[in-house]
Design an enzyme around this catalytic site. Structure first.
Site, PDB file in Angstrom:
ATOM      1  N   HIS A 196       6.245  -5.567  -7.245  1.00 30.61           N
ATOM      2  CA  HIS A 196       7.570  -5.064  -7.645  1.00 30.61           C
ATOM      3  C   HIS A 196       8.540  -4.973  -6.464  1.00 30.61           C
ATOM      4  O   HIS A 196       9.743  -4.925  -6.655  1.00 30.61           O
ATOM      5  CB  HIS A 196       7.462  -3.734  -8.395  1.00 30.61           C
ATOM      6  CG  HIS A 196       7.267  -2.536  -7.505  1.00 30.61           C
ATOM      7  ND1 HIS A 196       6.060  -2.200  -6.982  1.00 30.61           N
ATOM      8  CD2 HIS A 196       8.144  -1.605  -7.049  1.00 30.61           C
ATOM      9  CE1 HIS A 196       6.195  -1.107  -6.234  1.00 30.61           C
ATOM     10  NE2 HIS A 196       7.449  -0.720  -6.266  1.00 30.61           N
ATOM     11  N   LYS A 200      13.091  -6.068  -5.899  1.00 31.16           N
ATOM     12  CA  LYS A 200      14.151  -5.165  -5.424  1.00 31.16           C
ATOM     13  C   LYS A 200      15.296  -6.012  -4.886  1.00 31.16           C
ATOM     14  O   LYS A 200      15.080  -6.947  -4.111  1.00 31.16           O
ATOM     15  CB  LYS A 200      13.610  -4.257  -4.312  1.00 31.16           C
ATOM     16  CG  LYS A 200      12.611  -3.203  -4.796  1.00 31.16           C
ATOM     17  CD  LYS A 200      12.188  -2.307  -3.647  1.00 31.16           C
ATOM     18  CE  LYS A 200      10.976  -1.460  -3.990  1.00 31.16           C
ATOM     19  NZ  LYS A 200      11.222  -0.364  -4.898  1.00 31.16           N
ATOM     20  N   ASP A 253      -3.317  -0.463  -0.753  1.00 27.72           N
ATOM     21  CA  ASP A 253      -2.255  -0.099  -1.690  1.00 27.72           C
ATOM     22  C   ASP A 253      -0.889  -0.664  -1.278  1.00 27.72           C
ATOM     23  O   ASP A 253      -0.112  -1.092  -2.123  1.00 27.72           O
ATOM     24  CB  ASP A 253      -2.174   1.430  -1.769  1.00 27.72           C
ATOM     25  CG  ASP A 253      -1.215   1.907  -2.843  1.00 27.72           C
ATOM     26  OD1 ASP A 253      -1.306   1.390  -3.971  1.00 27.72           O
ATOM     27  OD2 ASP A 253      -0.373   2.783  -2.565  1.00 27.72           O
ATOM     28  N   HIS A 258       2.976  -5.312  -0.648  1.00 26.37           N
ATOM     29  CA  HIS A 258       4.401  -5.104  -0.358  1.00 26.37           C
ATOM     30  C   HIS A 258       4.752  -5.382   1.115  1.00 26.37           C
ATOM     31  O   HIS A 258       5.737  -6.054   1.411  1.00 26.37           O
ATOM     32  CB  HIS A 258       4.800  -3.667  -0.681  1.00 26.37           C
ATOM     33  CG  HIS A 258       4.398  -3.215  -2.046  1.00 26.37           C
ATOM     34  ND1 HIS A 258       4.438  -4.042  -3.147  1.00 26.37           N
ATOM     35  CD2 HIS A 258       3.959  -2.012  -2.513  1.00 26.37           C
ATOM     36  CE1 HIS A 258       4.028  -3.370  -4.209  1.00 26.37           C
ATOM     37  NE2 HIS A 258       3.731  -2.148  -3.859  1.00 26.37           N
ATOM     38  N   LYS A 358       2.184   8.055   3.020  1.00 26.47           N
ATOM     39  CA  LYS A 358       2.611   9.001   1.986  1.00 26.47           C
ATOM     40  C   LYS A 358       2.882  10.353   2.633  1.00 26.47           C
ATOM     41  O   LYS A 358       2.404  10.633   3.722  1.00 26.47           O
ATOM     42  CB  LYS A 358       1.527   9.144   0.924  1.00 26.47           C
ATOM     43  CG  LYS A 358       1.329   7.861   0.136  1.00 26.47           C
ATOM     44  CD  LYS A 358       0.842   8.148  -1.263  1.00 26.47           C
ATOM     45  CE  LYS A 358       0.683   6.865  -2.059  1.00 26.47           C
ATOM     46  NZ  LYS A 358       1.935   6.394  -2.644  1.00 26.47           N
ATOM     47  N   LYS A 363      11.720   9.414   2.164  1.00 23.23           N
ATOM     48  CA  LYS A 363      11.541   8.052   1.630  1.00 23.23           C
ATOM     49  C   LYS A 363      12.417   7.116   2.449  1.00 23.23           C
ATOM     50  O   LYS A 363      13.627   7.340   2.580  1.00 23.23           O
ATOM     51  CB  LYS A 363      12.001   8.048   0.164  1.00 23.23           C
ATOM     52  CG  LYS A 363      12.038   6.681  -0.470  1.00 23.23           C
ATOM     53  CD  LYS A 363      10.770   6.417  -1.215  1.00 23.23           C
ATOM     54  CE  LYS A 363      10.819   5.107  -1.958  1.00 23.23           C
ATOM     55  NZ  LYS A 363       9.476   4.623  -2.274  1.00 23.23           N
TER      56      LYS A 363
HETATM   57  C1  BG6 Z   1       3.040   0.996  -5.433  1.00 20.50           C
HETATM   58  C2  BG6 Z   1       1.947   1.789  -4.788  1.00 20.50           C
HETATM   59  O1  BG6 Z   1       2.677  -0.357  -5.490  1.00 20.50           O
HETATM   60  O2  BG6 Z   1       4.232   1.142  -4.672  1.00 20.50           O
HETATM   61  C3  BG6 Z   1       2.336   3.252  -4.704  1.00 20.50           C
HETATM   62  O3  BG6 Z   1       0.755   1.665  -5.570  1.00 20.50           O
HETATM   63  C4  BG6 Z   1       3.656   3.379  -3.978  1.00 20.50           C
HETATM   64  O4  BG6 Z   1       1.340   4.007  -4.046  1.00 20.50           O
HETATM   65  C5  BG6 Z   1       4.693   2.476  -4.597  1.00 20.50           C
HETATM   66  O5  BG6 Z   1       4.062   4.728  -4.099  1.00 20.50           O
HETATM   67  C6  BG6 Z   1       5.962   2.473  -3.763  1.00 20.50           C
HETATM   68  O6  BG6 Z   1       6.935   1.784  -4.474  1.00 20.50           O
HETATM   69  P1  BG6 Z   1       8.464   2.143  -4.288  1.00 20.50           P
HETATM   70  O7  BG6 Z   1       9.184   1.152  -5.118  1.00 20.50           O
HETATM   71  O8  BG6 Z   1       8.649   3.557  -4.728  1.00 20.50           O
HETATM   72  O9  BG6 Z   1       8.718   2.005  -2.810  1.00 20.50           O
END
Ligand code: BG6
Length: 499
Positions: A196, A200, A253, A258, A358, A363
């Site tokens: 995902h 973005k 994860d 990502h 985390k 953020k």
């Molecule tokens: C997910 C992870 O793929 O991405 C999560 O499994 C993480 O642990 C999340 O919190 C973060 O996504 P975003 O879009 O909030 O940065």
């Protein structure tokens, strides 16, 4: 339908709307992902007229529901998580159907296939199918195999596309095993592996910034760049996902997927054309050039951490090991900082610092490019040898921006320098609609556009790079690598592998 236009401000635009009719099957239709993401995305696309061709949705899950129960559930999901008004509900609800499917029972897949055939005739979806796996990854293989055996992967009448989301395996071996099962019935061209992050907007903007401007690319190499810092910090903890996370940890994860995507967008060569396979080829070349991680010297290149209790956003939060569902003696890392090198002409010797964790202070997802200092300062006699180097920050979230930091004269009689920044806010001057990541994914699957999806060779190469690291980290004598950090901070102290 596809249009191409140049706008008066000197931009250019391609707009695509899939005019492909399609049957959309959601496996895991009673789960969280369907309620929070997939169904709201489909409803918004429908409401905005982006699903203009005939479509219907079949929810497939283990629960015993009839169509009406399912519609009610989906209405509640949209009330809670949807972003579009429900005044078109009746019309949308008519397209929702439900079939009970047990993922390990071929018979239920055969009856699902019959249902799809019948609905295809009444709705006019011309044999096209999207099979969306909104289920835990452990169910992917059963679904792919049974769907395939029930004929749902066949593309005689129309297309059949299967959508799976990371994690793709736990290591190289399991990723290849998953792929082998998918490939029993589906070809690579039919498989859409979601990350995902790629959907973005500001991640996509990395390509635009690098390759639609002539001024960055000549500097984008080891001659001018000192280091690159890729950060994905989260203030959230594991939330309700401890069961998954405690077996997974931050490297699996966030890094395997990502972070690697951000790295490749930042490091790849310009593809000759904006075309899915050419872009994915260039990313693959980056993964292939990753310098094998020095597992005999892990501590120099890798820091792992786990959060303890602290204050985040003004409230007290528990330690990771006190989160519900986490083993009290868990040594799962919730933070990692890695120094990576890419063995090619462009990047030889340039460290890529990747940090993700985390329960950090805030953020913040960004790519920061630190340029080298000027080669020789003509101001050395009055200002000293060193002049702060330029920085370019590509802010991905929550601040969607591009910031360039450079030196300028401080106004006044003296000869003084000051750091100044030029800031571009990504949404500035734009009031139109934007697409949420899942809306974008659904549209791209309908369009058959693989640009924002992982290709298996990339998955394999990234696991190939990370698996030895994970094996080292998992062995008992390496447990001492794990450092504790207080929730609400920037990770373990002292700050990790710099330089
Ligand atoms: C997910 C992870 O793929 O991405 C999560 O499994 C993480 O642990 C999340 O919190 C973060 O996504 P975003 O879009 O909030 O940065």
């Amino acid at each position: 339908m596809s249009g191409f236009f140049a706008d008066p401000d000197g931009g250019a635009c391609r707009t695509d709307h899939p005019d492909r009719p399609c049957a959309i099957v959601i496996f895991g239709a009673t789960g969280d992902l369907t309620a929070r993401k997939v169904l709201p995305a489909l409803h918004t696309l429908h409401s905005n007229g982006k699903l203009s061709a005939p479509f219907f949705i079949v929810g497939a899950s283990r629960s015993k529901l009839n169509n009406e129960d399912f519609r009610q559930r989906m209405r509640s999901a949209l009330e809670e998580h949807g972003s579009s008004p429900l005044d078109n509900w009746e019309e949308f609800a008519r397209r929702l159907h439900y079939r009970r499917v047990l993922f390990d029972d071929p018979e239920t897949f055969r009856s699902l296939a019959d249902t799809i055939d019948q609905l295809d005739k009444t709705h006019g979806t011309q044999g096209n199918k999207m099979l969306y796996c909104a289920v835990p990854p452990t169910a992917y293989e059963n679904i792919a195999r049974n769907a395939g055996m029930a004929g749902l992967a066949r593309q005689e009448g129309g297309f059949s596309r299967i959508v799976v989301e990371k994690p793709f395996g736990r290591d190289l071996g399991t990723a290849q095993q998953l792929d082998a099962t998918l490939m029993e019935h589906f070809s690579e061209e039919q498989i859409y592996r979601i990350d995902h992050y790629l959907a973005k907007e500001t991640v996509q903007n990395v390509l635009m910034l690098r390759f639609a401007n002539a001024m960055f690319e000549p500097l984008w190499n080891r001659q001018y760049i000192e280091s690159v810092h890729i950060t994905a910090a989260e203030s959230l903890g594991v939330e309700h996902r401890a069961g998954y996370y405690d077996r997974t940890g931050v490297l699996r994860d966030m890094f395997q997927n990502h972070m690697m995507q951000l790295l490749s967008l930042c490091a790849m060569e310009p593809p000759s054309l904006y075309h899915a396979e050419r872009i994915r080829d260039e990313k693959t070349k980056v993964y292939r050039a990753l310098k094998p991680f020095p597992t005999d010297n892990l501590g120099e290149h890798l820091t792992l951490g786990q959060y303890t209790s602290g204050m985040v956003d003004g409230r007290h939060v528990p330690s990771y090991v006190d989160e519900p569902g986490v083993a009290p003696d868990s040594d799962t890392p919730t933070f990692a900082a890695m120094k990576i090198f890419i063995d090619n002409w462009r990047w030889q010797g340039v460290p890529f610092h990747m940090v993700s964790g985390k329960r950090m202070a805030a953020k913040r997802t960004e790519i920061e490019v630190r340029f080298k200092e000027v080669p020789c300062s003509m101001f050395r006699n009055i200002l000293g040898e060193h002049i702060t180097a330029n920085r370019l920050i590509l802010g991905i979230q929550p601040q969607e921006c591009v910031t360039l930091t450079f030196q300028a004269k401080l106004p006044g009689a003296g000869m003084c320098l000051r750091n100044v920044t030029m800031n571009f806010d990504y949404n500035e001057g734009y009031a139109g609609p934007t697409l949420d990541a899942y809306e974008k994914v659904v549209l791209d699957v309908l369009l058959g556009d693989h640009t924002l999806f992982w290709r298996q060779d990339g998955v394999d190469l990234c696991w190939g790079f990370l698996t030895p690291v994970l094996m080292e980290c998992d062995c008992p004598e390496r447990k001492s690598l794990l450092r504790l950090y207080k929730a609400g901070t920037d990770g373990p102290d002292p700050i990790r592998c710099n330089g």
